[in-house]
Design an enzyme around this catalytic site. Structure first.
Site, PDB file in Angstrom:
ATOM      1  CB  CYS A 105     -25.755  -7.445  55.134  1.00  0.00           C
ATOM      2  SG  CYS A 105     -27.507  -6.191  54.162  1.00  0.00           S
ATOM      3  CD  GLU A 106     -25.827  -0.037  56.530  1.00  0.00           C
ATOM      4  OE1 GLU A 106     -25.468   0.068  57.550  1.00  0.00           O
ATOM      5  OE2 GLU A 106     -25.026   0.420  56.238  1.00  0.00           O
ATOM      6  CG  HIS A 107     -28.430  -3.121  52.531  1.00  0.00           C
ATOM      7  ND1 HIS A 107     -27.066  -2.525  51.452  1.00  0.00           N
ATOM      8  CD2 HIS A 107     -28.135  -1.209  52.577  1.00  0.00           C
ATOM      9  CE1 HIS A 107     -26.321  -1.683  51.252  1.00  0.00           C
ATOM     10  NE2 HIS A 107     -27.277  -0.622  52.008  1.00  0.00           N
ATOM     11  CG  HIS A 108     -31.245  -7.284  52.371  1.00  0.00           C
ATOM     12  ND1 HIS A 108     -29.932  -7.407  52.381  1.00  0.00           N
ATOM     13  CD2 HIS A 108     -31.691  -8.007  51.876  1.00  0.00           C
ATOM     14  CE1 HIS A 108     -29.877  -6.890  50.479  1.00  0.00           C
ATOM     15  NE2 HIS A 108     -31.305  -7.692  49.948  1.00  0.00           N
ATOM     16  CD  GLN A 146     -16.625  -7.583  52.962  1.00  0.00           C
ATOM     17  OE1 GLN A 146     -17.417  -8.499  52.838  1.00  0.00           O
ATOM     18  NE2 GLN A 146     -15.296  -7.992  52.640  1.00  0.00           N
ATOM     19  CG  HIS A 174     -22.049 -10.038  52.105  1.00  0.00           C
ATOM     20  ND1 HIS A 174     -22.071  -8.244  52.573  1.00  0.00           N
ATOM     21  CD2 HIS A 174     -20.668 -10.008  51.963  1.00  0.00           C
ATOM     22  CE1 HIS A 174     -21.871  -7.928  52.843  1.00  0.00           C
ATOM     23  NE2 HIS A 174     -20.569  -8.178  52.334  1.00  0.00           N
ATOM     24  CB  CYS A 176     -28.248  -9.907  51.707  1.00  0.00           C
ATOM     25  SG  CYS A 176     -26.251  -8.973  51.019  1.00  0.00           S
TER      26      CYS A 176
HETATM   27  N1  GTP Z   1     -21.430  -2.128  48.883  1.00  0.00           N
HETATM   28  C1  GTP Z   1     -21.778  -2.942  49.815  1.00  0.00           C
HETATM   29  N2  GTP Z   1     -23.304  -3.942  49.357  1.00  0.00           N
HETATM   30  C2  GTP Z   1     -23.965  -4.495  49.898  1.00  0.00           C
HETATM   31  C3  GTP Z   1     -23.235  -5.322  51.039  1.00  0.00           C
HETATM   32  N3  GTP Z   1     -24.503  -5.696  51.586  1.00  0.00           N
HETATM   33  C4  GTP Z   1     -24.968  -6.274  50.747  1.00  0.00           C
HETATM   34  N4  GTP Z   1     -25.428  -5.387  49.761  1.00  0.00           N
HETATM   35  C5  GTP Z   1     -26.143  -4.665  48.781  1.00  0.00           C
HETATM   36  O1  GTP Z   1     -26.699  -4.023  48.630  1.00  0.00           O
HETATM   37  C6  GTP Z   1     -27.884  -3.759  47.749  1.00  0.00           C
HETATM   38  C7  GTP Z   1     -29.265  -3.408  48.479  1.00  0.00           C
HETATM   39  O2  GTP Z   1     -29.588  -3.218  46.771  1.00  0.00           O
HETATM   40  P1  GTP Z   1     -31.447  -3.181  46.621  1.00  0.00           P
HETATM   41  O3  GTP Z   1     -31.378  -3.632  44.897  1.00  0.00           O
HETATM   42  O4  GTP Z   1     -31.748  -1.938  47.392  1.00  0.00           O
HETATM   43  O5  GTP Z   1     -31.484  -4.585  47.113  1.00  0.00           O
HETATM   44  P2  GTP Z   1     -32.689  -5.647  46.910  1.00  0.00           P
HETATM   45  O6  GTP Z   1     -33.790  -5.404  45.744  1.00  0.00           O
HETATM   46  O7  GTP Z   1     -32.533  -6.831  48.017  1.00  0.00           O
HETATM   47  O8  GTP Z   1     -31.114  -5.841  45.909  1.00  0.00           O
HETATM   48  P3  GTP Z   1     -31.155  -7.732  45.500  1.00  0.00           P
HETATM   49  O9  GTP Z   1     -30.109  -8.759  46.245  1.00  0.00           O
HETATM   50  O10 GTP Z   1     -29.532  -7.843  44.314  1.00  0.00           O
HETATM   51  O11 GTP Z   1     -31.972  -8.515  45.024  1.00  0.00           O
HETATM   52  C8  GTP Z   1     -27.843  -5.083  47.255  1.00  0.00           C
HETATM   53  O12 GTP Z   1     -27.014  -5.048  45.601  1.00  0.00           O
HETATM   54  C9  GTP Z   1     -26.893  -5.889  48.363  1.00  0.00           C
HETATM   55  O13 GTP Z   1     -25.882  -6.837  47.913  1.00  0.00           O
HETATM   56  C10 GTP Z   1     -22.086  -4.182  51.489  1.00  0.00           C
HETATM   57  O14 GTP Z   1     -21.914  -4.437  52.373  1.00  0.00           O
HETATM   58  N5  GTP Z   1     -21.298  -4.047  50.701  1.00  0.00           N
HETATM   59 ZN    ZN Z   2     -27.580  -7.540  52.670  1.00  0.00          ZN
END
Ligand code: GTP
Ligand code: ZN
Length: 213
Positions: A105-108, A146, A174, A176
């Site tokens: 996952c590119e966010h985490h 994804q 995921h 995350c």
């Molecule tokens: N649309 C989409 N969202 C994703 C994907 N992978 C991770 N995410 C979401 O990206 C979002 C990042 O949100 P933030 O609120 O910035 O991150 P955060 O504070 O760590 O959020 P939480 O996961 O809710 O604790 C999260 O809701 C993740 O679930 C993906 O492949 N597609």
């Molecule tokens: Zn993530």
């Protein structure tokens, strides 16, 4: 810079966001720099890097990022598709199902694991089956969301096969979502891409039946 690297930097709506100089640094330099930075991260966390088990970790992570789990950022590593003639005139859909997806996952920067199911209807040529798995693996080996992973797989199969008649489904968990944050280990995410003949509900349903949906 090789043409395929330039092409990757030129943006399509489904391209991974890359810096213009993404491929100017060689892999060995990337590994060395990531290793240095990861050493700092571990030290900030308070870990003792003189420990025998920990001391190699920054180097291991750097090598793993560049050569393994993020190697799909570099189009030099894009699989070359082997196409064959279709003398037997097979004209039905071909489905490659349950292809393993290991992405991040590119966010985490934690894992996305699941399955991809892909299908195409031949426009003359057929593709070596393993190349479909390799295309899925190549685009999985990037920091991903994804939705983009699904589209990148579909676009590459369309390009290679010279047809719009392509379907892709990705069903993945995921980490995350499961191992942190909301900590829901039971949910998974399904994304799809249907083009050409797969927009027809009958064709789409045939595909869904083959993959057991
Ligand atoms: N649309 C989409 N969202 C994703 C994907 N992978 C991770 N995410 C979401 O990206 C979002 C990042 O949100 P933030 O609120 O910035 O991150 P955060 O504070 O760590 O959020 P939480 O996961 O809710 O604790 C999260 O809701 C993740 O679930 C993906 O492949 N597609
Ligand atoms: Zn993530």
């Amino acid at each position: 810079m090789p043409e395929q690297q330039l092409a990757e930097i030129e943006k399509e709506h489904f391209s991974t966001p890359l810096k213009a100089d993404a491929f100017e640094m060689d892999d060995e330099t990337k590994i060395s720099l990531i290793s240095e930075h990861f050493t700092s991260i571990m030290e900030i966390l308070g870990l003792d890097l003189s420990d025998d088990s920990l001391k190699g970790t920054p180097g291991r992570i750097a090598k793993m990022y560049v050569k393994e789990i993020f190697s799909g950022l570099n189009p030099i590593n894009k699989p070359v598709a082997t196409l064959f003639e279709n003398p037997y005139r097979y004209s039905e859909m071909l489905v490659e199902k349950n292809i393993a997806v290991f992405s991040n996952c590119e966010h985490h920067f934690v894992p996305i694991t699941g399955k991809a199911h892909v299908a195409y209807i031949s426009n003359g040529k057929v593709i070596g089956l393993s190349k479909l798995n390799r295309i899925v693996q190549y685009y999985s080996r990037r920091p991903q969301v994804q939705e983009r992973l699904t589209i990148q797989i579909a676009e590459e199969i369309k390009r290679v096969m010279g047809t719009q008649d392509v379907a892709v489904i990705v069903d993945a968990s995921h980490h995350c979502v499961s191992s942190r944050g909301i900590q829901d280990a039971g949910s998974s995410t399904v994304t799809s891409s249907y083009s050409g003949k797969f927009k027809d509900p009958d064709i789409r349903n045939e595909f869904l039946r083959y993959i057991g949906q």
